[in-house]
Enzyme design. Structure first.
Site, short mmCIF file in Angstrom:
data_model
loop_
_atom_site.label_atom_id
_atom_site.label_comp_id
_atom_site.label_asym_id
_atom_site.label_seq_id
_atom_site.Cartn_x
_atom_site.Cartn_y
_atom_site.Cartn_z
N ILE A 289 1.19 -1.28 -0.09
CA ILE A 289 0.42 -0.49 -0.26
C ILE A 289 1.23 1.21 0.12
CG2 ILE A 289 -1.81 1.48 1.57
CD1 ILE A 289 -2.99 -0.98 0.11
N ALA A 359 1.54 3.82 6.81
CA ALA A 359 0.91 2.79 6.21
C ALA A 359 2.03 1.63 6.69
CB ALA A 359 0.88 3.02 5.01
N LYS A 406 -10.28 -5.93 9.33
CA LYS A 406 -10.07 -6.78 10.69
C LYS A 406 -10.19 -5.81 12.03
CE LYS A 406 -7.58 -9.72 7.90
NZ LYS A 406 -7.77 -8.45 6.41
N VAL A 445 -6.06 -6.06 -0.70
CA VAL A 445 -6.09 -5.33 -1.62
C VAL A 445 -5.33 -6.77 -2.42
CG1 VAL A 445 -5.83 -3.12 -1.02
CG2 VAL A 445 -3.80 -4.66 -0.59
#
Length: 626
Positions: A289, A359, A406, A445
């Site tokens: 990401i 991230a 999550k 993703v």
């Protein structure tokens, strides 16, 4: 009778008259014999009546000429056979002179078949040329692998597609090489594929060998990929030809195609006003990401990108990507750990970022569940606290936490730590100040580190089995570029304190995803079997994007919603800080008890026996028990 049918009936009657007349002319060397006028006329009248009845009986008027094929030829043969029998009867009972020439028993049926069949074939060729003739030169040139029944069906169907133009075929059967299939040359064996692509200036390959062995398919795909061609597969030619699957269902084996997600569109002007001309810092900048965030941020002309990454290799990788693809973007690649407060202060003091995208995280659920729980807390919670406080102290305009689905009703340490990281940002935002804190929550993703997709691809490549943890497990999926773009969109829309929830579409059953990948890779489920291995530590059957206590509201963007969670206690950060300062190591169970204190919706999963079966061998009771 419909007008079209009337014309076809008249054509067949005229055909009978022409065949009868031409047969007489051939018999007498194109000189009309004297005395045959009455015999010719009476016989023709009888044959016309019989022929009309025979054509109707044979079903010739149920077929469409534009699709005339072997079934229509069979009907023509049946009708001509009846007419030939009628002619034989006439010869047997006729005793008057002059008699019907016996050679007409051969000439008349042959001429009748030629004219009736040829007329229908000519009409079809003319109609297809009129409808599709111009399309054959318009499509992308493609080489088809396989000149058998499957390849023939595919080539025939592609002739009517404006998107494709078959320029050649390859097949390992030497008897077929050098021949043509519907006007397309079988240019060589599969090993000749790279040369054929070069000779015909084609960049696309379609594998049309549904019955071939797996090794042959893999070899063809490998040759095509090494030659730089876009490789497509035909999941099922029977479905394609029957109309269940359209021509455009032939897609490259790409992950995005399996989900069918629409391309995301963002308000570029709004994002540009947030990013343009500013220093942007990204933690975890070399991860899946983080690196895509950097690429997307580069499109909006930042003054510089500060890339903070703990892994030397992935930091080097993203630095080289910018050097090769966007050398005009000023980047600052910095090695650093988000838990290192001194290093973070040094970075923030020197570069004074206006925007911070956090991230960096440990994301792998099973790994963090056993033996690494305290490290997950240190990295995901303490690391977030360190970066967020640095951003606040140094006056950053925005801090954006990349979170996960999550974190909703977590059943694992990873999810609970990400929820705790969200609470850290909410608490810091509630303190006031110039920094706006926002969180963006989304699901899996595609292609990220730890994603199930690369695992499936590897398992399929080695011949299986493909391992799925449970037959009913579902997950939300989106592509890495889509996730990164929506993170930027959410950041530009935030006012501070919001948890943005991305529209992940419908959840996907992992077993269905596995089956699709097997089919699109050119295999059948009988060749690559699926095994269920049982849920892993901390894993649950389905993920959620919102908790029950949260309320959501719409945003101007259709794929973004805002969730408002329960308030964080005023003394939250001070008490949490004391726990985070605990010297390790801390046992996994102690970590879980601590997380329960901060995240009451966290319900640790208990150990469960593994379920390992082959797909198709499950009973209903097995699924319920699992």
């Amino acid at each position: 009778m419909p007008f079209r049918t009337t014309l076809i009936v008249l054509f067949d009657l005229v055909t009978a008259a022409v065949a009868w007349s031409l047969g007489f002319m051939l018999r007498f060397n194109f000189e009309w014999p004297a005395g045959y006028e009455l015999k010719f006329s009476v016989s023709l009248l009888v044959l016309l009546v019989v022929h009309a009845a025979a054509c109707r009986w044979a079903g010739l008027y149920r077929g469409m000429w534009v699709f005339a094929s072997l079934p229509d030829l069979k009907r023509v043969l049946k009708a001509v056979g009846v007419s030939a029998v009628a002619l034989l009867v006439m010869l047997a009972v006729d005793r008057t002179l002059p008699g019907i020439p016996r050679s007409m028993v051969i000439l008349y049926p042959l001429l009748l078949i030629t004219i009736m069949g040829g007329g229908r074939a000519t009409w079809r060729m003319w109609k297809e040329h009129r409808l599709y003739g111009d399309l054959r030169a318009a499509g992308k040139p493609v080489v088809v692998v396989g000149a058998g029944t499957g390849g023939a069906m595919l080539v025939r169907e592609l002739e009517r597609s404006p998107d494709w133009r078959v320029v050649a075929l390859v097949d390992d059967n030497t008897a077929k090489q050098g021949l043509e299939l519907y006007g397309c040359l079988v240019a060589g064996g599969i090993d000749a594929l790279p040369q054929v692509l070069q000779d015909f200036k084609a960049q696309h390959v379609i594998l049309a060998m549904p019955s071939a062995a797996g090794d042959a398919l893999r070899r063809a795909a490998d040759l095509a990929v090494r030659a730089g061609a876009h490789t497509f597969t035909v999941p099922g030619l029977e479905d394609l030809m029957s109309g269940k699957v359209a021509i455009n269902a032939m897609r490259p084996v790409e992950i995005e195609d399996l989900l069918g997600r629409e391309a995301v569109s963002i308000d570029s002007a709004h994002v540009h006003s947030m990013v343009g001309g500013k220093t942007v810092l990204v933690t975890g900048a070399g991860g899946s990401i983080g690196s895509e965030l950097c690429r997307q941020l580069a499109k909006f002309a930042p003054a510089r990108l500060v890339l903070v990454e703990a892994s030397e290799f992935v930091l080097y990788t993203i630095e080289q990507w910018f050097a090769n693809h966007q050398p005009d973007i000023a980047i600052v690649p910095l090695a650093g750990d988000v838990k290192d407060a001194q290093r973070l202060d040094e970075i923030f003091a020197q570069w004074q970022p206006a925007l911070v995208f956090h991230a960096a995280a440990y994301k792998h659920v099973p790994l963090m569940e056993v033996g690494n729980a305290w490290q997950a807390v240190r990295n995901n919670v303490f690391g977030t606290l360190q970066v967020a406080q640095c951003a606040q102290r140094h006056g950053a305009e925005r801090f954006v936490l990349v979170s996960t689905d999550k974190a909703v009703n977590p059943t694992n340490v990873m999810g609970a730590t990400k929820r705790l990281a969200e609470m850290v940002c909410e608490a810091l935002h509630s303190q006031g100040g110039t920094t706006q804190f926002g969180m963006v929550r989304f699901g899996n993703v595609l292609g990220s580190t730890g994603s199930v997709i690369p695992k499936f691809q590897e398992q399929i490549a080695r011949g299986g089995p493909v391992t799925v943890t449970h037959p009913e497990i579902t997950r939300y999926f989106m592509s890495i570029p889509e996730a990164a773009q929506l993170v930027l969109q959410a950041a530009s829309m935030g006012r501070g304190g919001e948890i943005f929830v991305l529209d992940m579409g419908d959840p996907v059953r992992i077993v269905d995803l596995a089956r699709n990948m097997i089919r699109l890779s050119g295999y059948a489920e009988e060749e690559i079997r699926i095994e269920f291995s049982g849920l892993r530590p901390g894993e649950k059957l389905y993920e959620e994007l919102l908790t029950d206590a949260e309320q959501t509201r719409e945003t101007p963007h259709p794929k973004l919603r805002i969730a408002r969670s329960r308030p964080v206690a005023p003394d939250f950060l001070s008490v949490l800080g004391a726990w985070l300062d605990t010297c390790g190591p801390v046992a996994d169970e102690a970590v879980r008890q601590g997380l329960l204190r901060w995240v009451p919706e966290y319900v640790p999963m208990q150990g469960r026996p593994a379920l390992k079966v082959v797909a198709g061998a499950l009973t209903d009771s097995d699924v319920r028990r699992a």
